[in-house]
Scaffold this motif. Structure first.
Motif, PDB file in Angstrom:
ATOM      1  N   TYR A   1       0.816  -1.225   0.000  1.00 59.61           N
ATOM      2  CA  TYR A   1       0.000   0.000   0.000  1.00 59.61           C
ATOM      3  C   TYR A   1       0.844   1.268   0.000  1.00 59.61           C
ATOM      4  O   TYR A   1       0.331   2.371   0.116  1.00 59.61           O
ATOM      5  N   ARG A   2       2.149   1.117  -0.088  1.00 63.63           N
ATOM      6  CA  ARG A   2       3.011   2.291   0.071  1.00 63.63           C
ATOM      7  C   ARG A   2       3.042   3.221  -1.127  1.00 63.63           C
ATOM      8  O   ARG A   2       2.864   2.813  -2.254  1.00 63.63           O
ATOM      9  N   ALA A   3       3.309   4.489  -0.837  1.00 64.93           N
ATOM     10  CA  ALA A   3       3.419   5.507  -1.877  1.00 64.93           C
ATOM     11  C   ALA A   3       4.808   5.398  -2.509  1.00 64.93           C
ATOM     12  O   ALA A   3       5.668   4.704  -2.000  1.00 64.93           O
ATOM     13  N   VAL A   4       5.010   6.086  -3.614  1.00 62.10           N
ATOM     14  CA  VAL A   4       6.310   6.099  -4.283  1.00 62.10           C
ATOM     15  C   VAL A   4       7.348   6.670  -3.311  1.00 62.10           C
ATOM     16  O   VAL A   4       7.221   7.793  -2.829  1.00 62.10           O
ATOM     17  N   THR A   5       8.352   5.861  -3.015  1.00 65.65           N
ATOM     18  CA  THR A   5       9.305   6.196  -1.963  1.00 65.65           C
ATOM     19  C   THR A   5      10.015   7.536  -2.156  1.00 65.65           C
ATOM     20  O   THR A   5      10.048   8.354  -1.241  1.00 65.65           O
ATOM     21  N   SER A   6      10.554   7.764  -3.351  1.00 70.22           N
ATOM     22  CA  SER A   6      11.351   8.980  -3.537  1.00 70.22           C
ATOM     23  C   SER A   6      10.497  10.240  -3.376  1.00 70.22           C
ATOM     24  O   SER A   6      10.947  11.229  -2.791  1.00 70.22           O
ATOM     25  N   ALA A   7       9.262  10.199  -3.869  1.00 68.34           N
ATOM     26  CA  ALA A   7       8.372  11.364  -3.764  1.00 68.34           C
ATOM     27  C   ALA A   7       7.989  11.615  -2.307  1.00 68.34           C
ATOM     28  O   ALA A   7       7.864  12.752  -1.863  1.00 68.34           O
ATOM     29  N   TYR A   8       7.816  10.533  -1.566  1.00 66.29           N
ATOM     30  CA  TYR A   8       7.426  10.651  -0.159  1.00 66.29           C
ATOM     31  C   TYR A   8       8.487  11.405   0.646  1.00 66.29           C
ATOM     32  O   TYR A   8       8.170  12.276   1.449  1.00 66.29           O
ATOM     33  N   TYR A   9       9.757  11.085   0.417  1.00 69.53           N
ATOM     34  CA  TYR A   9      10.831  11.689   1.207  1.00 69.53           C
ATOM     35  C   TYR A   9      11.292  13.048   0.683  1.00 69.53           C
ATOM     36  O   TYR A   9      11.959  13.793   1.399  1.00 69.53           O
ATOM     37  N   ARG A  10      10.931  13.366  -0.574  1.00 66.32           N
ATOM     38  CA  ARG A  10      11.435  14.595  -1.196  1.00 66.32           C
ATOM     39  C   ARG A  10      11.070  15.846  -0.389  1.00 66.32           C
ATOM     40  O   ARG A  10       9.904  16.083  -0.094  1.00 66.32           O
ATOM     41  N   GLY A  11      12.063  16.599  -0.015  1.00 68.00           N
ATOM     42  CA  GLY A  11      11.835  17.864   0.681  1.00 68.00           C
ATOM     43  C   GLY A  11      11.537  17.729   2.168  1.00 68.00           C
ATOM     44  O   GLY A  11      11.291  18.725   2.847  1.00 68.00           O
ATOM     45  N   ALA A  12      11.568  16.499   2.682  1.00 63.69           N
ATOM     46  CA  ALA A  12      11.277  16.310   4.113  1.00 63.69           C
ATOM     47  C   ALA A  12      12.439  16.839   4.952  1.00 63.69           C
ATOM     48  O   ALA A  12      13.602  16.537   4.685  1.00 63.69           O
ATOM     49  N   LEU A  13      12.106  17.619   5.968  1.00 61.97           N
ATOM     50  CA  LEU A  13      13.133  18.175   6.856  1.00 61.97           C
ATOM     51  C   LEU A  13      13.171  17.437   8.189  1.00 61.97           C
ATOM     52  O   LEU A  13      14.112  17.581   8.963  1.00 61.97           O
ATOM     53  N   GLY A  14      12.109  16.665   8.457  1.00 63.19           N
ATOM     54  CA  GLY A  14      12.046  15.912   9.703  1.00 63.19           C
ATOM     55  C   GLY A  14      11.356  14.574   9.488  1.00 63.19           C
ATOM     56  O   GLY A  14      10.617  14.398   8.518  1.00 63.19           O
ATOM     57  N   ALA A  15      11.630  13.625  10.392  1.00 69.02           N
ATOM     58  CA  ALA A  15      10.995  12.308  10.298  1.00 69.02           C
ATOM     59  C   ALA A  15      10.738  11.750  11.693  1.00 69.02           C
ATOM     60  O   ALA A  15      11.560  11.895  12.598  1.00 69.02           O
ATOM     61  N   LEU A  16       9.582  11.119  11.834  1.00 69.58           N
ATOM     62  CA  LEU A  16       9.283  10.339  13.037  1.00 69.58           C
ATOM     63  C   LEU A  16       9.343   8.875  12.621  1.00 69.58           C
ATOM     64  O   LEU A  16       8.598   8.442  11.735  1.00 69.58           O
ATOM     65  N   LEU A  17      10.273   8.157  13.241  1.00 69.38           N
ATOM     66  CA  LEU A  17      10.523   6.750  12.925  1.00 69.38           C
ATOM     67  C   LEU A  17       9.850   5.956  14.047  1.00 69.38           C
ATOM     68  O   LEU A  17      10.357   5.915  15.170  1.00 69.38           O
ATOM     69  N   VAL A  18       8.708   5.350  13.739  1.00 67.52           N
ATOM     70  CA  VAL A  18       7.841   4.833  14.797  1.00 67.52           C
ATOM     71  C   VAL A  18       7.854   3.304  14.902  1.00 67.52           C
ATOM     72  O   VAL A  18       7.764   2.601  13.900  1.00 67.52           O
ATOM     73  N   TYR A  19       7.957   2.799  16.147  1.00 66.75           N
ATOM     74  CA  TYR A  19       7.740   1.373  16.420  1.00 66.75           C
ATOM     75  C   TYR A  19       6.720   1.285  17.551  1.00 66.75           C
ATOM     76  O   TYR A  19       6.322   2.297  18.128  1.00 66.75           O
ATOM     77  N   ASP A  20       6.278   0.055  17.816  1.00 64.64           N
ATOM     78  CA  ASP A  20       5.261  -0.203  18.839  1.00 64.64           C
ATOM     79  C   ASP A  20       5.979  -0.897  20.001  1.00 64.64           C
ATOM     80  O   ASP A  20       6.591  -1.962  19.797  1.00 64.64           O
ATOM     81  N   ILE A  21       5.961  -0.320  21.185  1.00 70.17           N
ATOM     82  CA  ILE A  21       6.728  -0.894  22.319  1.00 70.17           C
ATOM     83  C   ILE A  21       6.247  -2.300  22.702  1.00 70.17           C
ATOM     84  O   ILE A  21       6.947  -3.024  23.393  1.00 70.17           O
ATOM     85  N   THR A  22       5.065  -2.706  22.211  1.00 66.89           N
ATOM     86  CA  THR A  22       4.552  -4.051  22.527  1.00 66.89           C
ATOM     87  C   THR A  22       4.880  -5.067  21.426  1.00 66.89           C
ATOM     88  O   THR A  22       4.583  -6.249  21.574  1.00 66.89           O
ATOM     89  N   ARG A  23       5.466  -4.592  20.304  1.00 68.60           N
ATOM     90  CA  ARG A  23       5.806  -5.520  19.211  1.00 68.60           C
ATOM     91  C   ARG A  23       7.282  -5.432  18.867  1.00 68.60           C
ATOM     92  O   ARG A  23       7.711  -4.537  18.172  1.00 68.60           O
ATOM     93  N   ARG A  24       8.029  -6.378  19.371  1.00 65.67           N
ATOM     94  CA  ARG A  24       9.484  -6.409  19.195  1.00 65.67           C
ATOM     95  C   ARG A  24       9.877  -6.287  17.722  1.00 65.67           C
ATOM     96  O   ARG A  24      10.833  -5.607  17.363  1.00 65.67           O
ATOM     97  N   GLN A  25       9.125  -6.991  16.860  1.00 65.72           N
ATOM     98  CA  GLN A  25       9.461  -6.988  15.442  1.00 65.72           C
ATOM     99  C   GLN A  25       9.463  -5.572  14.845  1.00 65.72           C
ATOM    100  O   GLN A  25      10.296  -5.251  14.001  1.00 65.72           O
ATOM    101  N   SER A  26       8.541  -4.750  15.326  1.00 60.67           N
ATOM    102  CA  SER A  26       8.463  -3.391  14.771  1.00 60.67           C
ATOM    103  C   SER A  26       9.706  -2.583  15.149  1.00 60.67           C
ATOM    104  O   SER A  26      10.116  -1.676  14.425  1.00 60.67           O
TER     105      SER A  26
END
Ligand code: GTP
Ligand code: MG
Length: 173
Positions: free
Chosen positions: A73-98
């Motif tokens: 379901y993901r969007a085109v990767t390069s367009a998604y990141y283009r011009g981004a100045l910040g990122a939140l890299l999210v995992y779930d504390i209850t799911r080790r795999q994430s």
């Protein structure tokens, strides 16, 4: 907060990434509209929401992009990141795999985004302490090693969501 029609001094693009179901869309709903839903649907493609806030007497419009954690379901990767100045890299504390997948997300981010992008590692669902599968210490250690900011949040309880975005936006500024 700036009202409608007020001038905006800066527009900052911030992207949300991480595995499916870690809570990216609910973190965004909490930040942009102060809303939360337990029966949130998986994101398809890309969505974004904005919120204007004042940082250091300037009006900053945060444009937050949210995409699907699921590959198909993901969007085109390069367009998604283009011009981004910040990122939140999210995992779930209850799911080790994430959490174990975070290095992969970080590689993708570093391959596509600006090299000066401000990155915040976010351990979401801190309200589910009794189901915790990732210790705060492990995450903190990883964040220090990779030079990332780090916070644990709960979109449900509205804990640290404001802080996570504020830190990233202030650091961009
Ligand atoms: P994709 O769009 O598939 O990438 O998933 P997502 O990361 O956007 O996850 P989403 O925000 O849709 O949330 C997934 C599930 O976790 C939903 O049932 C949410 O209600 C729930 N959830 C999100 N944040 C929290 C939280 O802080 N605490 C708890 N207990 N549940 C949460
Ligand atoms: Mg989503």
């Amino acid at each position: 907060m700036a009202g409608a029609g007020e001038k905006v001094d800066y527009v900052f693009k911030v992207v949300l990434i991480g595995d499916s179901a870690v809570g990216k869309s609910q973190i965004l709903a909490r930040f942009a509209r102060n809303e939360f839903s337990l029966d949130s649907k998986a994101t398809i493609g890309v969505e974004f929401q904005t919120r204007t806030l004042v940082i250091d007497h300037r009006s900053v419009k945060a444009q937050i992009w949210d995409t699907a954690g699921q590959e198909r379901y993901r969007a085109v990767t390069s367009a998604y990141y283009r011009g981004a100045l910040g990122a939140l890299l999210v995992y779930d504390i209850t799911r080790r795999q994430s959490f174990d997948h975070i290095p992969r997300w970080l590689d993708e981010l570093r391959a596509h985004a600006d090299k000066n992008i401000v990155i915040m590692l976010v351990g979401n669902k801190s309200d589910l302490e009794e189901q915790r599968a990732v210790s705060t210490e492990d995450a903190k250690e990883f964040a220090e090693k990779e030079n990332l900011f780090f916070l644990e949040t709960s979109a449900l309880q509205a804990t640290n969501v404001e802080s996570a975005f504020q830190t990233v936006l202030t650091e961009i500024f």
